[in-house]
Scaffold this motif. Structure first.
Motif, PDB file in Angstrom:
ATOM      1  N   VAL A 158     -12.994-116.805 -54.399  1.00 13.30           N
ATOM      2  CA  VAL A 158     -13.813-117.053 -53.199  1.00 13.30           C
ATOM      3  C   VAL A 158     -13.091-118.105 -52.363  1.00 13.30           C
ATOM      4  O   VAL A 158     -12.823-119.217 -52.846  1.00 13.30           O
ATOM      5  N   THR A 159     -12.770-117.750 -51.119  1.00 16.90           N
ATOM      6  CA  THR A 159     -11.904-118.616 -50.310  1.00 16.90           C
ATOM      7  C   THR A 159     -12.586-119.075 -49.021  1.00 16.90           C
ATOM      8  O   THR A 159     -13.495-118.424 -48.524  1.00 16.90           O
ATOM      9  N   TRP A 161     -12.342-120.747 -44.840  1.00 20.11           N
ATOM     10  CA  TRP A 161     -11.753-120.303 -43.579  1.00 20.11           C
ATOM     11  C   TRP A 161     -10.652-121.239 -43.065  1.00 20.11           C
ATOM     12  O   TRP A 161      -9.974-120.921 -42.112  1.00 20.11           O
ATOM     13  N   LYS A 185     -13.303-112.570 -52.239  1.00 21.34           N
ATOM     14  CA  LYS A 185     -14.378-112.674 -51.240  1.00 21.34           C
ATOM     15  C   LYS A 185     -13.909-113.707 -50.224  1.00 21.34           C
ATOM     16  O   LYS A 185     -14.047-114.901 -50.434  1.00 21.34           O
ATOM     17  N   ALA A 187     -13.673-115.873 -46.612  1.00 20.46           N
ATOM     18  CA  ALA A 187     -14.691-116.496 -45.761  1.00 20.46           C
ATOM     19  C   ALA A 187     -15.055-115.544 -44.617  1.00 20.46           C
ATOM     20  O   ALA A 187     -14.192-114.834 -44.091  1.00 20.46           O
ATOM     21  N   GLU A 188     -16.302-115.559 -44.217  1.00 17.59           N
ATOM     22  CA  GLU A 188     -16.773-114.630 -43.184  1.00 17.59           C
ATOM     23  C   GLU A 188     -16.174-114.941 -41.809  1.00 17.59           C
ATOM     24  O   GLU A 188     -16.090-114.061 -40.960  1.00 17.59           O
ATOM     25  N   ALA A 219     -22.634-113.721 -48.580  1.00 17.14           N
ATOM     26  CA  ALA A 219     -21.831-114.324 -49.653  1.00 17.14           C
ATOM     27  C   ALA A 219     -22.690-114.630 -50.875  1.00 17.14           C
ATOM     28  O   ALA A 219     -22.283-114.392 -52.012  1.00 17.14           O
ATOM     29  N   GLU A 220     -23.873-115.130 -50.612  1.00 20.81           N
ATOM     30  CA  GLU A 220     -24.717-115.599 -51.708  1.00 20.81           C
ATOM     31  C   GLU A 220     -24.971-114.489 -52.742  1.00 20.81           C
ATOM     32  O   GLU A 220     -24.706-114.664 -53.934  1.00 20.81           O
ATOM     33  N   VAL A 223     -21.480-112.716 -54.150  1.00 21.06           N
ATOM     34  CA  VAL A 223     -20.774-113.554 -55.139  1.00 21.06           C
ATOM     35  C   VAL A 223     -21.603-113.646 -56.424  1.00 21.06           C
ATOM     36  O   VAL A 223     -21.071-113.514 -57.537  1.00 21.06           O
ATOM     37  N   PHE A 237     -12.834-120.995 -56.885  1.00 17.86           N
ATOM     38  CA  PHE A 237     -13.513-121.209 -55.609  1.00 17.86           C
ATOM     39  C   PHE A 237     -12.860-122.363 -54.862  1.00 17.86           C
ATOM     40  O   PHE A 237     -12.542-123.401 -55.451  1.00 17.86           O
ATOM     41  N   SER A 240     -16.973-125.955 -50.129  1.00 16.64           N
ATOM     42  CA  SER A 240     -17.739-127.197 -50.142  1.00 16.64           C
ATOM     43  C   SER A 240     -18.229-127.537 -51.552  1.00 16.64           C
ATOM     44  O   SER A 240     -18.433-126.652 -52.387  1.00 16.64           O
ATOM     45  N   VAL A 243     -21.606-125.730 -52.343  1.00 16.53           N
ATOM     46  CA  VAL A 243     -21.543-124.354 -52.851  1.00 16.53           C
ATOM     47  C   VAL A 243     -20.871-124.334 -54.231  1.00 16.53           C
ATOM     48  O   VAL A 243     -21.278-123.582 -55.119  1.00 16.53           O
ATOM     49  N   LEU A 247     -22.111-122.427 -57.681  1.00 14.06           N
ATOM     50  CA  LEU A 247     -21.310-121.465 -58.446  1.00 14.06           C
ATOM     51  C   LEU A 247     -21.111-121.939 -59.887  1.00 14.06           C
ATOM     52  O   LEU A 247     -21.110-121.130 -60.815  1.00 14.06           O
TER      53      LEU A 247
HETATM   54  P1  ADP Z   1     -17.381-124.443 -45.658  1.00 10.68           P
HETATM   55  O1  ADP Z   1     -18.447-125.499 -45.640  1.00 10.68           O
HETATM   56  O2  ADP Z   1     -16.004-124.949 -45.601  1.00 10.68           O
HETATM   57  O3  ADP Z   1     -17.657-123.273 -44.767  1.00 10.68           O
HETATM   58  P2  ADP Z   1     -18.440-123.069 -47.902  1.00 10.68           P
HETATM   59  O4  ADP Z   1     -18.475-123.705 -49.236  1.00 10.68           O
HETATM   60  O5  ADP Z   1     -19.726-122.865 -47.193  1.00 10.68           O
HETATM   61  O6  ADP Z   1     -17.386-123.894 -47.102  1.00 10.68           O
HETATM   62  O7  ADP Z   1     -17.728-121.667 -47.958  1.00 10.68           O
HETATM   63  C1  ADP Z   1     -16.607-121.384 -48.753  1.00 10.68           C
HETATM   64  C2  ADP Z   1     -16.724-119.971 -49.264  1.00 10.68           C
HETATM   65  O8  ADP Z   1     -17.916-119.869 -50.051  1.00 10.68           O
HETATM   66  C3  ADP Z   1     -16.846-118.902 -48.188  1.00 10.68           C
HETATM   67  O9  ADP Z   1     -16.142-117.752 -48.614  1.00 10.68           O
HETATM   68  C4  ADP Z   1     -18.341-118.637 -48.140  1.00 10.68           C
HETATM   69  O10 ADP Z   1     -18.661-117.351 -47.693  1.00 10.68           O
HETATM   70  C5  ADP Z   1     -18.720-118.794 -49.598  1.00 10.68           C
HETATM   71  N1  ADP Z   1     -20.134-119.136 -49.824  1.00 10.68           N
HETATM   72  C6  ADP Z   1     -20.949-119.860 -49.024  1.00 10.68           C
HETATM   73  N2  ADP Z   1     -22.166-119.982 -49.572  1.00 10.68           N
HETATM   74  C7  ADP Z   1     -22.141-119.331 -50.758  1.00 10.68           C
HETATM   75  C8  ADP Z   1     -23.088-119.104 -51.814  1.00 10.68           C
HETATM   76  N3  ADP Z   1     -24.326-119.580 -51.750  1.00 10.68           N
HETATM   77  N4  ADP Z   1     -22.678-118.404 -52.885  1.00 10.68           N
HETATM   78  C9  ADP Z   1     -21.432-117.936 -52.954  1.00 10.68           C
HETATM   79  N5  ADP Z   1     -20.490-118.105 -52.018  1.00 10.68           N
HETATM   80  C10 ADP Z   1     -20.819-118.805 -50.917  1.00 10.68           C
END
Ligand code: ADP
Length: 488
Positions: A158-159, A161, A185, A187-188, A219-220, A223, A237, A240, A243, A247
């Motif tokens: 899970v990466t 952006w 997966k 980042a969107e 993603a939620e 994943v 992963f 943040s 998140v 996980l």
């Molecule tokens: P940022 O704050 O840098 O956007 P995130 O931790 O929100 O970082 O996102 C990093 C990755 O985790 C992205 O690929 C995002 O889609 C994914 N992600 C965000 N929320 C969730 C979640 N609840 N469960 C799984 N993956 C998540």
């Protein structure tokens, strides 16, 4: 065949489908989501919106490909990565422009990322053929102990952006080197780079099903579904801490091998005996690489009182002289931030820090108009508990506080739940090493504003993460140790 999109400046059509078992396809529910151009908020592409069924199909494909790929000769896996490295370098400009388009970063940052990203493939091509083992005589004699390392299995990657290519090659490089198969997966905000990268890996000879990619807006659930699948054995992963914690809790249910690269709050320390011009050069790198959107970004500056004013003045001059604009335009050195949420967060942190007593020497105000722009900002007289010192800003903001003694500064630098990286500028190497040992972080740059290096173990302590990426340690995250015992 997948649908593709043409991105300005990128010669090849960019895939916009899911990649499952070597086939490009639409999402099972038929949905797509928009990828925006951060410079003006317009729609750059529409990408397949993967569902929980799609990610299960991707795990199916990864599980089916695993036995064959795990048994592939290490040299063959090595050569696939080497070939992918060569293709990436050859098509570097195309990747740089694509990353700049979907992430917003300035072209020099995008080019630097591409070089860094490709280097992970080269490094892990070299690591693939150096997976070691051991053969020992048991202490009591007779029995022999054989230790070998096997691929951990199906990996969920899970990466984020901020480095759409490098954060992925840093995971896929060791996964492929180790003989693992993966479900990615991305980042969107930045799925296009991951999709083009997957296409390059196929071109380099990586077999179908070894790398599967499922972009999604959900993603939620997507994943969580992959993590709950008993065939998944590992999650890696980058993102943040918030998140990452979610996980890790989910990983507990399947006891997944977990690698976590989470948030940072890097201190940048300038001692009175430092070469101040070198410190400003380093600060520009540590702070402004990728527009500040890096977990390694210098988040707070501690400058010894006697040189603080001069340092702030020099840094403000350099930051204030940056050219802000659309990332893909030549000459631009600071692009927009990735999305509205990110620029709104930076704006909130700066306002709150100024309200708590800090002063802006340059920048400090969000401009009107389209796009997610924020100007280079230097804040002085920043209180220790101001938002800019305690939160990870992830933007072009340098808050400066002063210190008198190393003890006082260390207490401040370590007063955070994070511990990814720290930067120290001093001409006194012993002082630098003493500080490096005392700083609670996984990495320290002494007289360097950047530590990221595919050949070195990247990672944090405390709530900045678990495990290391890159270096010799990097491939270990994708291997399990097996011990075989037999009498002679
Ligand atoms: P940022 O704050 O840098 O956007 P995130 O931790 O929100 O970082 O996102 C990093 C990755 O985790 C992205 O690929 C995002 O889609 C994914 N992600 C965000 N929320 C969730 C979640 N609840 N469960 C799984 N993956 C998540």
């Amino acid at each position: 065949m997948t649908t593709t999109v043409t991105v300005p400046g990128v010669e090849s059509p960019v895939p916009t489908g899911l990649l499952v078992g070597g086939e490009w396809r639409a999402a099972s529910a038929g949905g797509t989501f928009d990828v925006l151009d951060p410079a003006d908020g317009s729609v750059l592409a529409q990408v397949a919106d993967g569902t929980t069924d799609d990610v299960t199909a991707a795990v199916d494909a990864a599980a089916a490909a695993l036995p064959g790929f795990a048994a592939t000769a290490p040299r063959k896996r090595s050569e696939m990565l080497r070939k992918a490295f060569e293709i990436l370098v050859e098509r570097g400009e195309e990747f740089a422009r694509l990353m700049s388009a979907e992430n917003g970063k300035a072209l020099p940052d995008a080019r630097a990322e591409l070089t860094y990203a490709a280097e992970f493939f080269r490094w892990f091509a070299e690591e693939a053929v150096r997976i070691d083992g051991d053969y020992r005589v048991a202490p009591a004699g007779g029995t022999r102990t054989v230790v070998t390392h096997q691929p951990v299995g199906v990996c969920l990657l899970v990466t984020p952006w901020n480095f759409p290519a490098a954060m992925l090659t840093r995971k896929l490089g060791p996964a492929i080197a180790a003989g693992c198969t993966s479900v990615v997966k991305p980042a969107e905000d930045t799925p296009l780079t991951a999709l083009l990268l997957a296409q390059v890996l196929a071109e380099a000879g990586v077999p179908d099903g070894v790398v599967n990619v499922v972009p999604t807006m959900n993603a939620e659930d997507v994943v969580a579904t992959a993590m709950a699948d008993p065939r998944t054995r590992k999650v890696s992963f980058t993102g943040s801490t918030e998140v990452g914690k979610i996980l890790l809790k989910q990983a507990a249910d399947q006891v997944l091998v977990s690698s976590m690269e989470l948030g940072g709050n890097a201190p940048f320390i300038v001692c009175e005996d430092a070469d101040l011009d070198a410190a400003v050069d380093g600060a520009m790198l540590a702070k402004m690489r990728n527009g500040g959107e890096a977990c390694t970004a210098a988040n707070r500056f501690y400058v010894q009182a006697g040189v603080a004013a001069e340092f702030a003045e020099k840094l403000a001059a350099r930051m204030g002289a940056m050219t802000v604009g659309r990332g893909t335009d030549e000459g631009v050195t600071l692009g927009p931030l990735v999305n509205e949420e990110t620029v709104a967060k930076v704006d909130r942190i700066v306002r709150s820090t100024v309200e708590s007593g800090a002063h802006a020497v340059t920048g400090g105000t969000r401009p009107e108009g389209a796009g997610f722009f924020y100007p280079p900002t230097v804040l002085v007289d920043v209180p220790a508990d101001a938002a800019a010192m305690t939160e990870e800003t992830f933007g072009p903001v340098a808050p400066i506080a002063t210190f008198d003694t190393d003890e006082q500064m260390l207490a401040l630098a370590n007063s955070t739940p994070f511990g990814l990286v720290a930067y120290v500028y001093t001409r006194d190497l012993a002082r630098g090493l003493r500080l490096a040992e005392a700083l609670e972080s996984g990495m320290v740059g002494i007289n360097r504003g950047v530590v990221s290096d595919p050949a070195a173990p990247f990672g944090g302590v405390k709530q900045s993460g678990l495990g290391r990426e890159g270096g010799h340690e990097g491939i270990g995250e994708y291997l399990t140790t097996k011990y075989v015992s037999f009498p002679l």
